[in-house]
Design a protein around this motif. Structure first.
Motif, PDB file in Angstrom:
ATOM      1  N   ALA A   2      21.890   1.220 -27.292  1.00 50.57           N
ATOM      2  CA  ALA A   2      21.487   2.324 -28.168  1.00 50.57           C
ATOM      3  C   ALA A   2      20.557   3.303 -27.450  1.00 50.57           C
ATOM      4  CB  ALA A   2      20.810   1.769 -29.421  1.00 50.57           C
ATOM      5  N   GLU A   3      19.738   2.773 -26.530  1.00 50.05           N
ATOM      6  CA  GLU A   3      18.769   3.615 -25.834  1.00 50.05           C
ATOM      7  C   GLU A   3      19.289   4.135 -24.487  1.00 50.05           C
ATOM      8  OE1 GLU A   3      14.519   2.075 -27.649  1.00 50.05           O
ATOM      9  OE2 GLU A   3      15.007   1.579 -25.565  1.00 50.05           O
ATOM     10  N   GLY A   4      20.436   3.635 -24.053  1.00 53.17           N
ATOM     11  CA  GLY A   4      21.035   4.149 -22.827  1.00 53.17           C
ATOM     12  C   GLY A   4      20.790   3.337 -21.576  1.00 53.17           C
TER      13      GLY A   4
ATOM     14  N   PRO B 168      11.983  -1.665 -24.351  1.00 53.94           N
ATOM     15  CA  PRO B 168      12.536  -0.639 -25.237  1.00 53.94           C
ATOM     16  C   PRO B 168      11.597   0.540 -25.405  1.00 53.94           C
ATOM     17  CG  PRO B 168      11.807  -2.554 -26.497  1.00 53.94           C
ATOM     18  CD  PRO B 168      11.690  -2.926 -25.054  1.00 53.94           C
ATOM     19  N   ALA B 169      12.186   1.718 -25.531  1.00 53.62           N
ATOM     20  CA  ALA B 169      11.394   2.931 -25.745  1.00 53.62           C
ATOM     21  C   ALA B 169      10.990   3.080 -27.200  1.00 53.62           C
ATOM     22  CB  ALA B 169      12.185   4.158 -25.287  1.00 53.62           C
ATOM     23  N   GLY B 170      11.851   2.619 -28.114  1.00 52.49           N
ATOM     24  CA  GLY B 170      11.594   2.772 -29.535  1.00 52.49           C
ATOM     25  C   GLY B 170      10.757   1.643 -30.109  1.00 52.49           C
ATOM     26  N   GLY B 171      10.379   1.817 -31.364  1.00 52.90           N
ATOM     27  CA  GLY B 171       9.564   0.812 -32.031  1.00 52.90           C
ATOM     28  C   GLY B 171      10.332  -0.454 -32.370  1.00 52.90           C
TER      29      GLY B 171
ATOM     30  N   GLY C 191      17.937   0.665 -13.885  1.00 56.42           N
ATOM     31  CA  GLY C 191      18.756   1.842 -13.654  1.00 56.42           C
ATOM     32  C   GLY C 191      20.124   1.574 -13.076  1.00 56.42           C
ATOM     33  N   VAL C 192      20.542   0.294 -13.015  1.00 56.50           N
ATOM     34  CA  VAL C 192      21.867  -0.050 -12.525  1.00 56.50           C
ATOM     35  C   VAL C 192      22.832  -0.076 -13.711  1.00 56.50           C
ATOM     36  CG1 VAL C 192      23.249  -1.768 -11.290  1.00 56.50           C
ATOM     37  CG2 VAL C 192      20.818  -1.468 -10.718  1.00 56.50           C
ATOM     38  N   GLU C 193      24.023   0.472 -13.552  1.00 54.44           N
ATOM     39  CA  GLU C 193      25.015   0.412 -14.618  1.00 54.44           C
ATOM     40  C   GLU C 193      25.291  -1.051 -14.949  1.00 54.44           C
ATOM     41  OE1 GLU C 193      29.614   1.817 -15.658  1.00 54.44           O
ATOM     42  OE2 GLU C 193      28.779   2.146 -13.651  1.00 54.44           O
TER      43      GLU C 193
END
Length: 252
Positions: free
Chosen positions: A218-220, A28-31, A199-201
């Motif tokens: 949420a992050e895509g 995850p990118a977020g905390g 990066g795969v759908e």
């Protein structure tokens, strides 16, 4: 059968600590601390957002499930329209194999290539019992891992797994073979998060104690995460199968 609040909160604690048993291959990118995860799961699934609610059953709002099943079906319809190669995989073969197999059959009939890369390949996965070697296998176009050796007594093979290593092995094998690569991965647990991270759908279903798919959405990284109890008998998913196939215009 509902996942307990205790199980859900434990998963949120472990995810906040970035425990790989619950991050399912997602970075995850977020905390995403426990409070943020609880708010997210209340929004995505309909669980109670009250942090004082610590024990008892957790609930999934059926309206949220239907909305995300519509989005899930939309992705299947789009894949069918362009005859995209698709990979199916599950960490719940004893529960959800039939659900995914029906979708795989429908997409195959629509002209999609249902991929089965790395069949028979060994995958080493760390479990609570230590390092275990599993074999990547397919039934009706749906991937899962099973214990090494022949299936016992004619039972449906397969092991419960959260790992993203099987989907990584499948994607690596597909790339090495030089054939089709999946444009869509459908499943749960590490199959969805592992593919999405690369990066795969990826689209899939997740229970209230599997926050990784909803964080990924949420992050895509995850295209669609459907809130769904993943612990009920397989027959209970038949109405959902019919609903998804009808919404995707894939019923025969």
């Amino acid at each position: 059968m509902a996942t307990s609040r205790e199980e859900s909160l434990r998963s949120y604690r472990l995810f906040a600590a970035r425990d790989p048993r619950v991050t399912l291959g997602l970075v995850p990118a977020g905390g995403w601390d426990e409070a943020e995860l609880l708010r997210l799961m209340a929004e995505k699934c309909g669980v109670s957002g009250d942090p004082a609610y610590r024990s008892g059953p957790d609930v999934i709002d059926p309206e949220r499930t239907l909305r995300r099943l519509d989005a899930f079906a939309g992705r299947l319809a789009a894949a069918a329209a362009r005859r995209a190669p698709v990979l199916f995989g599950t960490g719940h073969p004893h529960r959800l194999l039939g659900f995914y197999a029906a979708l795989a059959d429908a997409l195959s009939a629509a002209g999609c290539e249902v991929l089965t890369p790395a069949q028979g390949r060994c995958v080493d996965i760390t479990t609570r019992f230590g390092l275990r070697t599993y074999v990547l296998d397919y039934v009706r176009g749906v991937a899962f891992v099973r214990e090494a050796g022949p299936p016992e007594g004619g039972r449906e093979p397969g092991a419960h797994s959260h790992s993203a290593l099987p989907v990584r092995a499948a994607l690596e094998s597909a790339a090495e073979a030089g054939g089709s690569l999946p444009e869509l991965v459908v499943g749960d647990h590490g199959w969805v998060c592992g593919a999405g991270q690369l990066g795969v759908e990826a689209i899939g279903v997740a229970d209230t104690d599997d926050p990784a798919l909803f964080v990924g959405e949420a992050e895509g990284q995850v295209a669609v995460a459907v809130p769904l109890d993943d612990g009920v008998p397989s027959a209970y998913y038949r109405p959902l199968t019919r609903y998804v196939l009808n919404r995707a215009c894939l019923s025969r």
